[in-house]
Design a protein around this motif. Structure first.
Motif, PDB file in Angstrom:
ATOM      1  N   VAL A  82       0.906  -1.156   0.000  1.00  0.00           N
ATOM      2  CA  VAL A  82       0.000   0.000   0.000  1.00  0.00           C
ATOM      3  C   VAL A  82       0.935   1.193   0.000  1.00  0.00           C
ATOM      4  CG1 VAL A  82      -1.913   1.210   1.097  1.00  0.00           C
ATOM      5  CG2 VAL A  82      -1.551  -1.217   1.587  1.00  0.00           C
ATOM      6  N   GLY A 140       5.162   7.089  10.137  1.00  0.00           N
ATOM      7  CA  GLY A 140       4.278   6.226   9.362  1.00  0.00           C
ATOM      8  C   GLY A 140       3.209   5.631  10.249  1.00  0.00           C
ATOM      9  N   GLY A 141       2.493   4.659   9.697  1.00  0.00           N
ATOM     10  CA  GLY A 141       1.422   4.010  10.432  1.00  0.00           C
ATOM     11  C   GLY A 141       1.951   3.178  11.593  1.00  0.00           C
ATOM     12  N   ASN A 145       0.665   3.654  15.283  1.00  0.00           N
ATOM     13  CA  ASN A 145       0.040   2.569  16.048  1.00  0.00           C
ATOM     14  C   ASN A 145       0.766   2.334  17.372  1.00  0.00           C
ATOM     15  OD1 ASN A 145      -2.058   1.986  14.297  1.00  0.00           O
ATOM     16  ND2 ASN A 145      -0.870   0.494  13.117  1.00  0.00           N
ATOM     17  N   HIS A 177      -2.766  -5.518  11.058  1.00  0.00           N
ATOM     18  CA  HIS A 177      -1.425  -5.311  10.499  1.00  0.00           C
ATOM     19  C   HIS A 177      -0.326  -5.744  11.470  1.00  0.00           C
ATOM     20  CE1 HIS A 177       2.039  -2.843   9.086  1.00  0.00           C
ATOM     21  NE2 HIS A 177       1.536  -3.128   7.908  1.00  0.00           N
ATOM     22  N   GLY A 232      -9.793  -0.646   6.757  1.00  0.00           N
ATOM     23  CA  GLY A 232      -9.028  -1.105   5.604  1.00  0.00           C
ATOM     24  C   GLY A 232      -7.931  -2.042   6.060  1.00  0.00           C
ATOM     25  N   ASP A 259      -6.946   1.423  13.251  1.00  0.00           N
ATOM     26  CA  ASP A 259      -5.806   1.455  12.342  1.00  0.00           C
ATOM     27  C   ASP A 259      -6.342   1.756  10.947  1.00  0.00           C
ATOM     28  OD1 ASP A 259      -3.611   1.241  10.806  1.00  0.00           O
ATOM     29  OD2 ASP A 259      -3.107  -0.843  11.328  1.00  0.00           O
ATOM     30  N   TYR A 262      -3.994   2.132   6.015  1.00  0.00           N
ATOM     31  CA  TYR A 262      -4.283   1.922   4.595  1.00  0.00           C
ATOM     32  C   TYR A 262      -5.495   2.752   4.169  1.00  0.00           C
ATOM     33  CZ  TYR A 262      -6.347  -0.504   0.520  1.00  0.00           C
ATOM     34  OH  TYR A 262      -6.935  -0.807  -0.676  1.00  0.00           O
ATOM     35  N   ASP A 286      -2.136   7.280   7.128  1.00  0.00           N
ATOM     36  CA  ASP A 286      -0.854   7.360   6.427  1.00  0.00           C
ATOM     37  C   ASP A 286      -0.975   8.226   5.180  1.00  0.00           C
ATOM     38  OD1 ASP A 286       1.473   6.333   7.462  1.00  0.00           O
ATOM     39  OD2 ASP A 286       1.166   4.295   6.713  1.00  0.00           O
ATOM     40  N   LYS A 289       0.375   7.027   2.038  1.00  0.00           N
ATOM     41  CA  LYS A 289      -0.362   6.046   1.245  1.00  0.00           C
ATOM     42  C   LYS A 289      -1.424   6.803   0.430  1.00  0.00           C
ATOM     43  CE  LYS A 289       0.735   2.160   4.209  1.00  0.00           C
ATOM     44  NZ  LYS A 289       0.281   1.285   5.301  1.00  0.00           N
TER      45      LYS A 289
HETATM   46  C1  LIG Z   1       0.903   0.352   5.998  1.00  0.00           C
HETATM   47  C2  LIG Z   1       0.115  -0.029   7.160  1.00  0.00           C
HETATM   48  C3  LIG Z   1       0.629   0.111   8.460  1.00  0.00           C
HETATM   49  C4  LIG Z   1       2.045   0.540   8.727  1.00  0.00           C
HETATM   50  O1  LIG Z   1       2.284   1.817   8.223  1.00  0.00           O
HETATM   51  P1  LIG Z   1       3.777   2.276   7.845  1.00  0.00           P
HETATM   52  O2  LIG Z   1       3.559   3.657   7.350  1.00  0.00           O
HETATM   53  O3  LIG Z   1       4.239   1.332   6.776  1.00  0.00           O
HETATM   54  O4  LIG Z   1       4.599   2.178   9.062  1.00  0.00           O
HETATM   55  C5  LIG Z   1      -0.192  -0.199   9.505  1.00  0.00           C
HETATM   56  N1  LIG Z   1      -1.446  -0.640   9.313  1.00  0.00           N
HETATM   57  C6  LIG Z   1      -1.975  -0.797   8.070  1.00  0.00           C
HETATM   58  C7  LIG Z   1      -3.381  -1.265   7.927  1.00  0.00           C
HETATM   59  C8  LIG Z   1      -1.212  -0.489   6.951  1.00  0.00           C
HETATM   60  O5  LIG Z   1      -1.735  -0.632   5.727  1.00  0.00           O
END
Ligand SMILES: *Cc1c(COP(=O)(O)O)cnc(C)c1O
Length: 470
Positions: A82, A140-141, A145, A177, A232, A259, A262, A286, A289
């Motif tokens: 993603v 980032g995500g 998280n 994730h 997602g 979360d 995505y 994110d 993304k």
């Molecule tokens: C991409 C993603 C993450 C992690 O995010 P990063 O920016 O790659 O650290 C966490 N949860 C979900 C659902 C994701 O798609």
């Protein structure tokens, strides 16, 4: 001249060189291979150089051509993982952020950058219908998280001073994730205490199971720290029933984290799919993304910054804020695990202002429409089958013309061949033990013709692989 200094003329020459190269790269994206012809040995030989003791000057810049030649470029037919395909306006923001070199720790360190980040966060919250939420931009995500769970743990099972004293649990579906499993480990909660709840046939969390698992744990003496929902899932884009998960979390007095790394930003285009997003205590997104920002740009939003401060405020004397003014005394480091922080808001601020939300809404809508189109093409192709409903922009499918016991191995070989052929770049997922080819469309450059090549390239790769093995 003193060491490391550049004259204005030198800077301008170098900047012009990078600008020219960037302009050419962007113009070439249409025709470039989706994955470079390269190997581990080749890039190691190219880039594993002796430490330069004396400066090479402009010769260092000449090698940027080689960097491009061995990068995985943001072509219109890139649909792996993603990952947004990168907005050049935002890239200029990143460049300018580095020139200004602001350290976005607190208002007094960088007044404009702090004000811009707070404003951009307010925009994001508004765009998602989470009015009044505040937060911080993150790497980032995964970082978002981790911070969310640190905040949740400190709210429900305080451990900052004396360590974890009681057994606490976290709940999420089996489709959550991997960053959650990492966060739970780093926080000392332990992955045994991450309860993975079964999913329904559409890959969303099963609420009855969730509720029962929490009740059983409470009876056994555990404290439910947090209940997580996916807005997602990374595999298939499934969106948990956010309202029901919220109600279940509330019933058991647990933190409710979503979360949305995505998918949540797709709420800009299709808010109805995300009903309940505003019920979260915290929400990860994110922008690198589905807002097409260059990496890195994640974001954590929360309803009550007091909880974030409870988790993260721990101020040494050298950072004490000596100011009473509510705006000027603001410090991101009181609400974040980071102290030194990049001026990430610069790119978002420029990009959102330059294009406007209507353009982002349209780009996200296109991605969603293209995913539906691809799903329809796959359904119409006798040699292919869809492996999951397409809720957002992730399309999971496989080639089916072989005995069932051979399909996993065959589809893995097909994926390898698709990437070698260099027209499209997709990735994979495992769904109920099945190896799935996975195209995830988060690409403002993609057209219908580009997306159709996922089908033609899969069939061409399958033909090649099957011919070779027969
Ligand atoms: C991409 C993603 C993450 C992690 O995010 P990063 O920016 O790659 O650290 C966490 N949860 C979900 C659902 C994701 O798609």
């Amino acid at each position: 001249m003193a060491p490391l200094q550049l004259s204005p003329e030198e800077f301008h020459t170098l900047a012009q060189r990078v600008t020219d190269l960037s302009t050419r790269y962007l113009a070439d994206l249409e025709t470039m291979r989706a994955y470079p012809k390269t190997s581990g040995r080749e890039v190691a030989d190219l880039f594993d150089r002796p430490l330069p003791q004396t400066g090479e000057g402009e010769r260092a810049f000449a090698d940027l051509e080689q960097v491009i030649a061995h990068c995985r470029p943001n072509v219109p037919r890139f649909y792996a993982y993603v990952l947004g395909a990168g907005d050049p306006v935002a890239a200029l923001g990143d460049y300018f952020a580095s020139i200004l070199n602001q350290n976005v720790t607190a208002w007094r360190s960088s007044p404009a950058a702090v004000a811009i980040e707070r404003s951009v966060i307010n925009w994001l919250a508004q765009a998602l219908g989470c009015n009044g939420f505040t937060g911080t931009l993150t790497a980032g995500g995964s970082a978002a998280n981790l911070m969310a769970l640190a905040i949740a743990r400190e709210a429900k099972l305080p451990a900052n001073e004396h360590g974890v004293q009681r057994k606490g649990t976290i709940y999420a579906s089996t489709e959550i994730h991997m960053s959650i499993g990492k966060a739970v480990a780093m926080l000392g909660i332990g992955r045994d205490n991450l309860r993975l709840v079964p999913v329904n046939s559409d890959h969303t969390i099963n609420i009855t199971n969730l509720d029962r698992m929490i009740s059983d744990d409470v009876r056994a003496g555990y404290t439910p720290i947090a209940v997580l929902a996916s807005a997602g899932t990374v595999n298939t884009g499934a969106i948990d029933d956010l309202q029901q998960v919220a109600a279940t979390a509330r019933k058991h007095n647990a933190w409710f984290h979503i979360d949305g790394a995505y998918g949540a930003l797709a709420a800009i285009a299709v808010p109805k799919k995300f009903a309940g997003l505003d019920l979260a205590d915290s929400l990860s997104l994110d922008p690198h993304k589905w807002l097409y920002q260059p990496v890195d740009c994640g974001c954590l939003l929360y309803r009550d910054p007091g909880h974030a401060r409870k988790a993260f405020a721990y101020t040494g004397d050298y950072t004490k804020v000596l100011n009473e003014d509510p705006l000027e005394s603001f410090a991101f480091f009181e609400e974040s695990m980071e102290l030194s922080r990049r001026f990430r808001a610069m790119k978002l601020w420029l990009s959102l202002r330059y294009h406007g939300m209507d353009s982002f809404r349209e780009a996200i809508t296109n991605d969603l429409t293209l995913a539906q189109h691809l799903a329809k093409r796959i359904n119409g192709e006798p040699g292919l089958e869809l492996l999951a409903p397409v809720t957002l922009s992730a399309v999971c499918f496989r080639y089916t013309q072989a005995p069932p016991e051979r399909l996993n191995q065959l589809n893995a070989a097909i994926l390898k061949r698709i990437i070698q052929r260099g027209r499209v770049f997709i990735s994979n997922a495992t769904l109920e033990g099945k190896f799935a080819l996975r195209a995830c469309i988060v690409n403002q450059r993609a057209t219908q013709a580009d997306v159709e090549e996922v089908v033609t390239e899969t069939l061409a790769a399958a033909r090649e692989v099957c011919n070779e093995s027969s």
